[in-house]
Design a protein around this motif. Structure first.
Motif, PDB file in Angstrom:
ATOM      1  N   ASN A  74       1.964 -12.665  -4.728  1.00 51.23           N
ATOM      2  CA  ASN A  74       3.186 -12.109  -4.785  1.00 51.23           C
ATOM      3  C   ASN A  74       4.561 -12.370  -5.914  1.00 51.23           C
ATOM      4  O   ASN A  74       5.117 -11.235  -6.110  1.00 51.23           O
ATOM      5  N   ALA A  75       4.166 -13.618  -6.279  1.00 48.23           N
ATOM      6  CA  ALA A  75       5.307 -13.655  -7.515  1.00 48.23           C
ATOM      7  C   ALA A  75       4.535 -12.810  -8.686  1.00 48.23           C
ATOM      8  O   ALA A  75       5.383 -11.941  -9.537  1.00 48.23           O
ATOM      9  N   LEU A  76       3.381 -12.599  -8.436  1.00 47.60           N
ATOM     10  CA  LEU A  76       3.920 -11.284 -10.014  1.00 47.60           C
ATOM     11  C   LEU A  76       4.208  -9.547  -9.805  1.00 47.60           C
ATOM     12  O   LEU A  76       4.726  -8.911 -10.613  1.00 47.60           O
ATOM     13  N   ALA A  77       3.878  -9.654  -8.183  1.00 47.37           N
ATOM     14  CA  ALA A  77       3.860  -8.288  -7.910  1.00 47.37           C
ATOM     15  C   ALA A  77       6.353  -8.638  -7.791  1.00 47.37           C
ATOM     16  O   ALA A  77       6.402  -7.412  -7.844  1.00 47.37           O
ATOM     17  N   GLU A  78       6.807  -9.677  -8.180  1.00 47.26           N
ATOM     18  CA  GLU A  78       7.896  -9.468  -8.082  1.00 47.26           C
ATOM     19  C   GLU A  78       8.667  -9.422  -8.622  1.00 47.26           C
ATOM     20  O   GLU A  78       9.529  -8.609  -9.392  1.00 47.26           O
ATOM     21  N   ILE A  79       7.295  -9.809 -10.203  1.00 49.47           N
ATOM     22  CA  ILE A  79       7.904  -9.659 -11.150  1.00 49.47           C
ATOM     23  C   ILE A  79       7.832  -8.169 -11.726  1.00 49.47           C
ATOM     24  O   ILE A  79       8.934  -7.594 -12.217  1.00 49.47           O
ATOM     25  N   ARG A  80       7.602  -8.228 -11.431  1.00 51.07           N
ATOM     26  CA  ARG A  80       6.510  -5.792 -11.768  1.00 51.07           C
ATOM     27  C   ARG A  80       7.372  -5.183 -11.057  1.00 51.07           C
ATOM     28  O   ARG A  80       8.183  -4.413 -11.254  1.00 51.07           O
ATOM     29  N   ASN A  81       7.693  -5.979  -9.493  1.00 56.22           N
ATOM     30  CA  ASN A  81       8.994  -4.811  -9.022  1.00 56.22           C
ATOM     31  C   ASN A  81      10.484  -5.033  -9.472  1.00 56.22           C
ATOM     32  O   ASN A  81      11.304  -4.032  -9.738  1.00 56.22           O
ATOM     33  N   HIS A  82      10.505  -6.233  -9.837  1.00 56.44           N
ATOM     34  CA  HIS A  82      12.087  -6.763 -10.232  1.00 56.44           C
ATOM     35  C   HIS A  82      12.639  -6.776 -12.017  1.00 56.44           C
ATOM     36  O   HIS A  82      13.780  -6.858 -11.826  1.00 56.44           O
ATOM     37  N   THR A 107      14.271   0.391  -5.153  1.00 57.73           N
ATOM     38  CA  THR A 107      14.660  -0.392  -3.902  1.00 57.73           C
ATOM     39  C   THR A 107      14.351  -1.094  -3.340  1.00 57.73           C
ATOM     40  O   THR A 107      14.801  -1.652  -2.269  1.00 57.73           O
ATOM     41  N   LEU A 108      13.849   0.091  -2.729  1.00 61.19           N
ATOM     42  CA  LEU A 108      12.949  -0.281  -1.535  1.00 61.19           C
ATOM     43  C   LEU A 108      11.936  -1.916  -0.751  1.00 61.19           C
ATOM     44  O   LEU A 108      11.898  -2.237   0.008  1.00 61.19           O
ATOM     45  N   THR A 109      11.644  -2.599  -2.456  1.00 61.19           N
ATOM     46  CA  THR A 109      11.068  -4.037  -2.370  1.00 61.19           C
ATOM     47  C   THR A 109      12.362  -4.653  -2.672  1.00 61.19           C
ATOM     48  O   THR A 109      12.373  -5.599  -2.755  1.00 61.19           O
ATOM     49  N   HIS A 110      14.270  -4.536  -2.282  1.00 59.27           N
ATOM     50  CA  HIS A 110      15.034  -5.110  -2.535  1.00 59.27           C
ATOM     51  C   HIS A 110      15.416  -4.445  -0.981  1.00 59.27           C
ATOM     52  O   HIS A 110      16.356  -4.046  -0.509  1.00 59.27           O
ATOM     53  N   PRO A 111      14.835  -4.912   0.806  1.00 61.07           N
ATOM     54  CA  PRO A 111      15.628  -4.699   1.935  1.00 61.07           C
ATOM     55  C   PRO A 111      17.239  -4.456   1.441  1.00 61.07           C
ATOM     56  O   PRO A 111      17.607  -3.580   2.017  1.00 61.07           O
ATOM     57  N   SER A 112      17.774  -5.625   0.950  1.00 59.70           N
ATOM     58  CA  SER A 112      19.299  -6.233   0.973  1.00 59.70           C
ATOM     59  C   SER A 112      20.093  -5.043   0.818  1.00 59.70           C
ATOM     60  O   SER A 112      20.868  -5.446   1.335  1.00 59.70           O
ATOM     61  N   ALA A 119      23.881  -0.138  -4.712  1.00 63.43           N
ATOM     62  CA  ALA A 119      22.737   0.897  -5.407  1.00 63.43           C
ATOM     63  C   ALA A 119      22.749   1.985  -6.105  1.00 63.43           C
ATOM     64  O   ALA A 119      22.156   2.804  -7.237  1.00 63.43           O
ATOM     65  N   VAL A 120      23.441   2.980  -4.876  1.00 63.76           N
ATOM     66  CA  VAL A 120      23.798   4.078  -5.160  1.00 63.76           C
ATOM     67  C   VAL A 120      24.885   4.651  -5.677  1.00 63.76           C
ATOM     68  O   VAL A 120      23.603   5.183  -6.934  1.00 63.76           O
ATOM     69  N   VAL A 154      15.636   6.687 -15.844  1.00 68.13           N
ATOM     70  CA  VAL A 154      16.465   5.992 -14.113  1.00 68.13           C
ATOM     71  C   VAL A 154      16.165   5.153 -13.142  1.00 68.13           C
ATOM     72  O   VAL A 154      16.683   4.566 -13.328  1.00 68.13           O
ATOM     73  N   ARG A 155      14.335   5.976 -13.040  1.00 67.76           N
ATOM     74  CA  ARG A 155      14.024   5.294 -11.856  1.00 67.76           C
ATOM     75  C   ARG A 155      13.940   3.827 -12.550  1.00 67.76           C
ATOM     76  O   ARG A 155      14.231   2.842 -11.758  1.00 67.76           O
ATOM     77  N   ALA A 156      13.244   3.541 -13.720  1.00 62.07           N
ATOM     78  CA  ALA A 156      12.849   2.152 -14.025  1.00 62.07           C
ATOM     79  C   ALA A 156      13.727   1.418 -14.566  1.00 62.07           C
ATOM     80  O   ALA A 156      13.395   0.519 -14.416  1.00 62.07           O
ATOM     81  N   LEU A 157      14.778   1.869 -14.690  1.00 63.05           N
ATOM     82  CA  LEU A 157      16.290   1.146 -15.234  1.00 63.05           C
ATOM     83  C   LEU A 157      17.493   0.209 -13.842  1.00 63.05           C
ATOM     84  O   LEU A 157      17.702  -0.559 -13.780  1.00 63.05           O
ATOM     85  N   ILE A 158      16.719   1.394 -12.641  1.00 62.47           N
ATOM     86  CA  ILE A 158      17.559   0.684 -11.540  1.00 62.47           C
ATOM     87  C   ILE A 158      18.042  -0.207 -10.681  1.00 62.47           C
ATOM     88  O   ILE A 158      18.378  -0.934 -10.189  1.00 62.47           O
ATOM     89  N   ASN A 159      16.879  -0.905 -11.166  1.00 59.87           N
ATOM     90  CA  ASN A 159      16.998  -2.171 -10.560  1.00 59.87           C
ATOM     91  C   ASN A 159      17.330  -3.612 -10.819  1.00 59.87           C
ATOM     92  O   ASN A 159      17.581  -4.480 -11.385  1.00 59.87           O
TER      93      ASN A 159
END
Length: 228
Positions: A74-82, A107-112, A119-120, A154-159
């Motif tokens: 889970n922590a590795l996924a957090e790093i990859r996603n954010h 941003t689907l990995t950031h529900p809030s 974000a938009v 841009v998608r890679a930079l969004i988070n």
């Protein structure tokens, strides 16, 4: 240091065998580095280790001070996603989604955060920065190859990642498109203060980076500073 590899080795089952051996590498926050080398030398394998997509056979990979081998899935996924953005030779945009929708997918990995005005607004600002604001409601099939790759950037930079990993990002583009994307990556590296590692066969792209490393026979060597 943002990224630290210490005595890293990676081996696969035969016939591949040992791909990387005794890799020692450091990347500072905000730095831009190219990794070059012949096909099959392990460049993409190295990116996978840095990007927390794989683990070394031996040695240590640290990201922002954390030993990746010590972290949970889970922590590795957090790093990859954010904290890490990925750009590949193929854009991997979803054909049924608009450019804006594709950009917002991470941003689907950031529900809030998902679809919030902030974000938009960030997505629209970045799309305007790469000259895609007027194309944001079109689908990937309506864009040129260079436009699709800019949307992927841009998608890679969004988070707002700390690190951008680009694996042959200009490989599918013509000379003009490749030159435009290379210039854009360098500019965004500075503007977004995001560290950048580019794996490439292109000497023109590598020459835009602050440092160039060559991977050959599983070993990394630092090349003379590239002219910018």
């Amino acid at each position: 240091m943002l990224v630290e590899l210490t005595h890293v080795q990676k081996a696969f089952a035969p016939p591949a065998g040992e791909v990387l051996r005794d890799i020692n590498f450091q990347l500072a926050a905000g730095e831009a580095v190219a990794i070059v080398g012949p096909s099959g030398c392990g460049k993409s394998t190295l990116l996978n280790l840095i990007g927390a997509l794989d683990q070394p056979t031996r040695g240590t990979v640290r990201f922002a001070g954390r030993d990746l081998a010590s972290l949970s899935a889970n922590a590795l996924a957090e790093i990859r996603n954010h904290e890490i953005g990925f750009i590949f030779q193929l854009h991997h945009l979803l054909p049924q989604c608009t450019v804006l929708e594709n950009v917002l997918i991470p941003t689907l990995t950031h529900p809030s955060v998902l679809q919030t005005p902030a974000a938009v607004q960030r997505a629209e600002r970045l799309l305007e920065r790469v000259d895609l604001k007027t194309r944001q409601h079109q689908r990937p099939g309506q864009l040129s190859g260079g436009e699709r790759q800019r949307a992927a950037v841009v998608r890679a930079l969004i988070n707002q990642p700390k690190l951008l990993l680009a694996d042959e990002p200009t490989g599918s583009l013509d000379e003009a498109g490749a030159d435009n994307l290379a210039r854009l990556l360098v500019e965004l590296n500075r503007e977004e203060n995001v560290a950048l590692i580019v794996v490439t066969h292109s000497q023109a792209l590598a020459g835009r980076m602050q440092r160039v490393w060559e991977l050959r026979a599983g070993v990394m060597q630092n090349q003379p500073p590239a002219a910018n």
